[in-house]
Design a protein around this motif. Structure first.
Motif, short mmCIF file in Angstrom:
data_model
loop_
_atom_site.label_atom_id
_atom_site.label_comp_id
_atom_site.label_asym_id
_atom_site.label_seq_id
_atom_site.Cartn_x
_atom_site.Cartn_y
_atom_site.Cartn_z
N ARG A 1 -2.72 23.76 15.93
CA ARG A 1 -2.49 25.25 16.40
C ARG A 1 -0.58 24.76 14.94
O ARG A 1 -0.82 25.98 14.35
N ASN A 2 -0.57 23.63 15.72
CA ASN A 2 0.96 23.74 15.03
C ASN A 2 0.45 23.19 13.49
O ASN A 2 2.08 23.60 12.61
N ASN A 3 -0.27 22.71 12.87
CA ASN A 3 -0.14 21.62 12.21
C ASN A 3 -0.45 22.92 10.91
O ASN A 3 0.02 23.40 10.07
N LEU A 4 -1.74 23.96 11.44
CA LEU A 4 -1.96 24.22 11.00
C LEU A 4 -0.85 26.04 10.27
O LEU A 4 -0.64 26.71 9.12
N ALA A 5 -0.30 26.44 11.24
CA ALA A 5 1.27 27.24 11.51
C ALA A 5 2.10 26.05 10.29
O ALA A 5 2.14 27.03 10.12
N VAL A 6 2.09 24.93 10.24
CA VAL A 6 3.32 24.27 9.31
C VAL A 6 3.01 24.33 7.54
O VAL A 6 3.55 24.71 7.12
N LYS A 7 1.36 24.15 7.92
CA LYS A 7 0.87 24.55 6.59
C LYS A 7 0.92 26.34 6.05
O LYS A 7 1.03 25.85 4.45
N ARG A 8 0.71 27.05 6.74
CA ARG A 8 0.28 28.75 6.24
C ARG A 8 2.11 28.51 5.70
O ARG A 8 2.82 29.02 5.01
N SER A 9 3.72 28.34 6.84
CA SER A 9 4.57 28.05 6.59
C SER A 9 4.73 27.88 5.04
O SER A 9 5.13 27.86 4.41
N ARG A 10 4.17 26.34 4.88
CA ARG A 10 4.80 25.27 3.72
C ARG A 10 4.50 26.62 2.27
O ARG A 10 4.36 26.19 1.11
N VAL A 11 3.07 27.11 2.63
CA VAL A 11 2.50 27.80 1.60
C VAL A 11 3.00 29.10 1.42
O VAL A 11 2.96 28.54 0.07
N LYS A 12 3.48 29.58 2.19
CA LYS A 12 4.03 31.16 2.12
C LYS A 12 5.89 30.26 0.79
O LYS A 12 5.83 31.09 0.26
N SER A 13 6.12 29.82 1.72
CA SER A 13 7.47 29.61 1.08
C SER A 13 7.17 29.02 0.08
O SER A 13 8.08 29.58 -1.09
N LYS A 14 6.69 28.17 -0.70
CA LYS A 14 6.02 27.61 -1.75
C LYS A 14 6.31 29.17 -3.25
O LYS A 14 5.85 29.20 -4.48
N GLN A 15 5.02 29.83 -2.38
CA GLN A 15 4.57 31.19 -3.05
C GLN A 15 5.55 31.90 -2.79
O GLN A 15 5.77 32.61 -4.18
N LYS A 16 6.49 32.04 -2.02
CA LYS A 16 7.79 33.02 -2.61
C LYS A 16 8.85 32.49 -3.46
O LYS A 16 8.92 32.95 -4.01
N THR A 17 8.48 30.91 -3.55
CA THR A 17 9.66 30.15 -4.13
C THR A 17 9.61 30.67 -6.08
O THR A 17 10.10 30.98 -6.89
N GLN A 18 7.73 30.64 -6.06
CA GLN A 18 7.09 31.00 -7.80
C GLN A 18 7.28 32.03 -8.04
O GLN A 18 7.65 32.80 -8.68
N GLU A 19 7.08 33.29 -6.88
CA GLU A 19 8.06 34.51 -6.82
C GLU A 19 9.11 34.93 -7.80
O GLU A 19 9.52 35.64 -8.58
N THR A 20 9.60 34.27 -6.92
CA THR A 20 11.17 34.01 -7.05
C THR A 20 11.44 33.83 -8.74
O THR A 20 12.40 34.45 -9.64
N LEU A 21 10.87 33.06 -9.01
CA LEU A 21 11.22 31.58 -10.71
C LEU A 21 10.51 32.69 -11.35
O LEU A 21 11.01 32.79 -12.59
N ASN A 22 9.78 33.19 -10.70
CA ASN A 22 8.74 34.53 -12.41
C ASN A 22 9.69 35.39 -12.89
O ASN A 22 9.72 35.67 -13.46
N ARG A 23 10.92 35.91 -11.36
CA ARG A 23 10.89 36.82 -11.58
C ARG A 23 12.15 36.72 -12.34
O ARG A 23 12.74 37.58 -13.29
N VAL A 24 13.07 35.43 -12.42
CA VAL A 24 13.85 35.01 -12.09
C VAL A 24 13.83 35.06 -13.96
O VAL A 24 14.27 35.43 -15.23
N THR A 25 12.45 34.73 -14.34
CA THR A 25 12.17 34.38 -16.06
C THR A 25 11.93 35.92 -16.61
O THR A 25 12.07 35.86 -17.61
N MET A 26 11.12 36.43 -16.13
CA MET A 26 11.24 37.93 -16.73
C MET A 26 12.55 38.37 -16.43
O MET A 26 12.72 39.68 -17.76
#
Length: 114
Positions: A28-53
């Motif tokens: 359960r912890n490993n899955l939670a960590v994976k979800r957290s990392r994916v969410k963090s990467k997604q948020k970072t990518q969205e921020t970079l896309n917004r900065v570029t725009m």
């Protein structure tokens, strides 16, 4: 390294890392960590896309400001030339041509300092 406080290690057959309860918690912890990392990467990518725009939009707007500033200067020059050549100066009573020239110069100077 000193042992951690607050953690008591159980003794017995269920205390090992191979126990079902331990394995379930780890999974359960490993899955939670994976979800957290994916969410963090997604948020970072969205921020970079917004900065570029926003940078692209800013560039377009800066070009528009330059174009409109040039157009304003041209129209002021055209107006002043027309007013200077016009024989019937009564049409321009109350218009301070010198002030118009000064406004044009001060607007161009303050626009270049940005």
């Amino acid at each position: 390294m000193p042992p951690r406080k607050g953690r008591v290690k159980k003794e017995g057959p269920e205390s090992g890392e191979d126990s079902d309860e331990y394995r379930k918690k780890r999974d359960r912890n490993n899955l939670a960590v994976k979800r957290s990392r994916v969410k963090s990467k997604q948020k970072t990518q969205e921020t970079l896309n917004r900065v570029t725009m926003l940078r692209n939009e800013n560039t377009v707007l800066e070009e528009k400001v330059k174009t409109l500033t040039k157009e304003l200067g041209f129209l002021k020059e055209l107006f002043i030339a027309h007013a200077a050549n016009n024989v019937d100066s009564s049409k321009f009573e109350g218009v301070d041509l010198q002030r118009l020239l000064e406004e044009d110069t001060s607007a161009e100077t303050s626009g270049d300092n940005k």
